[in-house]
Design a protein around this motif. Structure first.
Motif, PDB file in Angstrom:
ATOM      1  N   PRO A   8       0.815  -1.226   0.000  1.00 12.40           N
ATOM      2  CA  PRO A   8       0.000   0.000   0.000  1.00 12.40           C
ATOM      3  C   PRO A   8       0.842   1.267   0.000  1.00 12.40           C
ATOM      4  O   PRO A   8       0.495   2.244  -0.677  1.00 12.40           O
ATOM      5  N   THR A   9       1.963   1.265   0.727  1.00 13.41           N
ATOM      6  CA  THR A   9       2.844   2.434   0.750  1.00 13.41           C
ATOM      7  C   THR A   9       3.486   2.650  -0.611  1.00 13.41           C
ATOM      8  O   THR A   9       3.570   3.792  -1.086  1.00 13.41           O
ATOM      9  N   LEU A  10       3.933   1.575  -1.245  1.00 16.28           N
ATOM     10  CA  LEU A  10       4.551   1.698  -2.567  1.00 16.28           C
ATOM     11  C   LEU A  10       3.550   2.226  -3.588  1.00 16.28           C
ATOM     12  O   LEU A  10       3.890   3.052  -4.444  1.00 16.28           O
ATOM     13  N   PHE A  11       2.299   1.776  -3.476  1.00 14.64           N
ATOM     14  CA  PHE A  11       1.270   2.266  -4.401  1.00 14.64           C
ATOM     15  C   PHE A  11       0.982   3.742  -4.152  1.00 14.64           C
ATOM     16  O   PHE A  11       0.802   4.516  -5.102  1.00 14.64           O
ATOM     17  N   PHE A  12       0.947   4.144  -2.883  1.00 15.96           N
ATOM     18  CA  PHE A  12       0.701   5.551  -2.561  1.00 15.96           C
ATOM     19  C   PHE A  12       1.844   6.426  -3.070  1.00 15.96           C
ATOM     20  O   PHE A  12       1.604   7.515  -3.624  1.00 15.96           O
ATOM     21  N   ILE A  13       3.079   5.981  -2.914  1.00 14.53           N
ATOM     22  CA  ILE A  13       4.228   6.728  -3.429  1.00 14.53           C
ATOM     23  C   ILE A  13       4.138   6.827  -4.958  1.00 14.53           C
ATOM     24  O   ILE A  13       4.476   7.865  -5.542  1.00 14.53           O
ATOM     25  N   SER A  14       3.649   5.767  -5.586  1.00 18.27           N
ATOM     26  CA  SER A  14       3.462   5.793  -7.050  1.00 18.27           C
ATOM     27  C   SER A  14       2.482   6.889  -7.452  1.00 18.27           C
ATOM     28  O   SER A  14       2.678   7.572  -8.467  1.00 18.27           O
ATOM     29  N   LEU A  15       1.430   7.075  -6.662  1.00 19.40           N
ATOM     30  CA  LEU A  15       0.467   8.140  -6.939  1.00 19.40           C
ATOM     31  C   LEU A  15       1.126   9.511  -6.815  1.00 19.40           C
ATOM     32  O   LEU A  15       0.880  10.410  -7.637  1.00 19.40           O
ATOM     33  N   LEU A  16       1.980   9.686  -5.799  1.00 24.01           N
ATOM     34  CA  LEU A  16       2.688  10.958  -5.630  1.00 24.01           C
ATOM     35  C   LEU A  16       3.624  11.213  -6.807  1.00 24.01           C
ATOM     36  O   LEU A  16       3.734  12.342  -7.300  1.00 24.01           O
ATOM     37  N   MET A  17       4.306  10.163  -7.274  1.00 23.67           N
ATOM     38  CA  MET A  17       5.213  10.323  -8.415  1.00 23.67           C
ATOM     39  C   MET A  17       4.435  10.637  -9.688  1.00 23.67           C
ATOM     40  O   MET A  17       4.908  11.381 -10.540  1.00 23.67           O
ATOM     41  N   PHE A  18       3.245  10.064  -9.820  1.00 25.00           N
ATOM     42  CA  PHE A  18       2.397  10.330 -10.981  1.00 25.00           C
ATOM     43  C   PHE A  18       1.980  11.800 -11.018  1.00 25.00           C
ATOM     44  O   PHE A  18       1.978  12.435 -12.076  1.00 25.00           O
ATOM     45  N   ILE A  19       1.654  12.366  -9.855  1.00 25.97           N
ATOM     46  CA  ILE A  19       1.294  13.788  -9.783  1.00 25.97           C
ATOM     47  C   ILE A  19       2.523  14.645 -10.065  1.00 25.97           C
ATOM     48  O   ILE A  19       2.473  15.593 -10.842  1.00 25.97           O
ATOM     49  N   SER A  57       7.609   6.199 -11.681  1.00 24.91           N
ATOM     50  CA  SER A  57       8.873   6.876 -11.383  1.00 24.91           C
ATOM     51  C   SER A  57       9.483   7.454 -12.649  1.00 24.91           C
ATOM     52  O   SER A  57      10.014   8.572 -12.649  1.00 24.91           O
ATOM     53  N   ALA A  58       9.397   6.694 -13.745  1.00 25.78           N
ATOM     54  CA  ALA A  58       9.930   7.172 -15.024  1.00 25.78           C
ATOM     55  C   ALA A  58       9.092   8.321 -15.562  1.00 25.78           C
ATOM     56  O   ALA A  58       9.622   9.363 -15.960  1.00 25.78           O
ATOM     57  N   PHE A  59       7.774   8.157 -15.566  1.00 27.99           N
ATOM     58  CA  PHE A  59       6.897   9.203 -16.100  1.00 27.99           C
ATOM     59  C   PHE A  59       6.984  10.486 -15.265  1.00 27.99           C
ATOM     60  O   PHE A  59       6.990  11.589 -15.807  1.00 27.99           O
ATOM     61  N   GLY A  66       8.031  12.868 -19.933  1.00 28.09           N
ATOM     62  CA  GLY A  66       7.958  13.564 -18.656  1.00 28.09           C
ATOM     63  C   GLY A  66       8.759  14.843 -18.647  1.00 28.09           C
ATOM     64  O   GLY A  66       8.374  15.825 -17.996  1.00 28.09           O
ATOM     65  N   ARG A  67       9.875  14.872 -19.385  1.00 25.38           N
ATOM     66  CA  ARG A  67      10.707  16.082 -19.408  1.00 25.38           C
ATOM     67  C   ARG A  67      10.133  17.157 -20.323  1.00 25.38           C
ATOM     68  O   ARG A  67      10.013  18.321 -19.929  1.00 25.38           O
TER      69      ARG A  67
END
Length: 451
Positions: free
Chosen positions: A297-308, A391-393, A421-422
């Motif tokens: 769940p933490t990894l998925f939440f961090i993924s959401l932050l990286m997506f934003i 993370s890449a996006f 992303g850039r």
């Protein structure tokens, strides 16, 4: 003459993307040269290309160990690449044009506006010089602070090596590049709260957005000259969203991990782990711990932050904070039966709302498609793949360590995501845009059932 005619046929968006593509190719060839490697190291072409795109997009995802692969000269090349990707190729180009005594015409101003996501052509030259000045000042301060600390705390034995480590760390943190030359990111500083604090401040200053930094600088001057202090709607929304997500990220990280990773940690260590991961997950990519130690769940939440991701006109990627908040506000006003978004006594332009919706839908689709593709060709779990893709996006660079073991097609896909992303989604979508031809008529409008 032939190149001049071809250039005239290219749009400003296409030229900017070509500039970044040319930078990637050049950086790849440079990083492939053995002169920049440690003894006995040979870098394959695809690994050099991957490293170059990661550095240009200031992501930090790597398929090789930076400390073990590149010598001092190679690390200097990486620093230059960070600056191109972080500050922007047009900011550095503007400085060179002025340095060479070249005039900056309307066409160059259009390039600058696209590179830094600006809607007006006025004041762009002064803006680029201000951005460059602020970036160099912030990086210089970070270099001195970290360099002196590394030396006097015996992290690095010689002062010149300490200052170089401070220089690399400062540039990497401010540009949100996520690269390190300690060999294990910042894990050796997992209990050094001073180093973590300096890196967090540098990451925030890079990710909050250059327009915000410039407005803070201008209002700081106004404060001392008793002039009116006033911030734009963009700065208000960006700052509120950025720091709101930062605080939310820290709280959610703590709640999810308090009985797991943080169970045996002291209150102060728990605070810094939670805060640092919230800061770095927005675009920084540095780590004080192994992400594999976290729950799904933490990894998925961090993924959401990286997506934003970070703010617009910053060094970070993702859909950007303003896109996220406009999407939320659009949902809220629809639920309330309204059609206009009013905030801070201002009303958002319909075109900006449409752009936010387009960016969100396109980003969601390419992330889902990328996750699906890598799931088909690789043998890793869905959480691992989602983490690496977002993370890449989001040009973040945080990793669960699976990137070096991906096949070439998957690596190429991550490279494409980092590049998008850039340069940004809107410029990428406008890459194939052609001049619109007015038809002079409209068809009858008809409603359809949706939802």
């Amino acid at each position: 003459m032939e190149w001049s005619n071809r250039r005239k046929r290219l749009s400003s968006v296409q030229i900017i993307i070509l500039f970044y593509a040319f930078s990637v190719v050049t950086a790849s060839l440079l990083l492939k040269i053995p002169l920049f490697h440690n003894p006995g190291i040979e870098l394959s072409l695809i690994d050099a290309f991957f490293t170059a795109i990661s550095a240009i997009s200031v992501t930090g995802l790597t398929v090789v160990n930076t400390a073990e692969t590149f010598n001092v000269w190679g690390r200097l090349v990486l620093i230059v690449i960070f600056q191109i990707g972080g500050i922007g190729i047009m900011a550095l180009g503007t400085f060179l044009w002025i340095l060479l005594g070249r005039s900056i015409g309307l066409e160059q101003r259009r390039w600058i506006a696209i590179d830094h996501n600006r809607s007006t052509l006025s004041g762009l030259v002064a803006l680029m010089l201000t951005i460059l000045k602020l970036a160099l000042i912030i990086e210089a301060i970070g270099t001195v602070i970290l360099g002196l600390y590394f030396y006097y705390s015996n992290v690095i034995s010689t002062w010149h090596a300490a200052m170089f480590y401070g220089f690399f760390s400062s540039v990497s943190a401010f540009t949100n590049a996520g690269f390190d030359i300690f060999g294990n990111s910042l894990m050796r500083f997992h209990d050094d709260h001073f180093v973590q604090t300096v890196h967090m401040l540098l990451i925030i200053l890079g990710a909050i957005g250059f327009p915000v930094l410039i407005e803070i600088q201008e209002n700081w001057k106004n404060y001392w000259t008793n002039k009116r202090i006033q911030f734009s709607l963009f700065t208000k929304i960006t700052s509120l969203t950025y720091f709101g997500l930062l605080g939310l990220g820290a709280v959610v990280f703590y709640l999810l991990e308090r009985n797991h990773f943080l169970a045996d940690k002291s209150p102060i260590d728990s605070f810094f782990y939670s805060l640092f991961n919230s800061v770095t997950s927005r675009s920084g990519g540095l780590a004080t711990m192994d992400f594999n130690a976290l729950t799904d769940p933490t990894l998925f939440f961090i993924s959401l932050l990286m997506f934003i991701g970070a703010s617009p006109s910053s060094v970070g990627g993702g859909i950007r904070t303003t896109t996220f908040v406009v999407i939320l506000l659009t949902i809220v006003i629809y639920m309330r039966g309204r059609t206009e978004i009013k905030i801070f006594r201002r009303e958002l332009h319909p075109e900006d709302i449409n752009k936010a919706i387009i960016v969100f839908i396109f980003a969601t689709n390419i992330v889902i498609a990328s996750v699906f593709f890598i799931m088909v060709v690789e043998g890793f779990s869905m959480v691992q793949i989602i983490f690496e893709v977002t993370s890449a996006f989001g040009t973040c660079g945080s990793s669960l360590g699976i990137t070096p073991y991906l096949s070439s097609p998957s690596k190429i896909l991550l490279m494409i995501l980092m590049f998008i992303g850039r340069v940004g989604i809107i410029p990428f979508l406008l890459l194939l845009k052609r001049d619109e031809k007015k038809t002079g008529f409209h068809y009858l409008k008809e409603r359809i059932i949706v939802g």
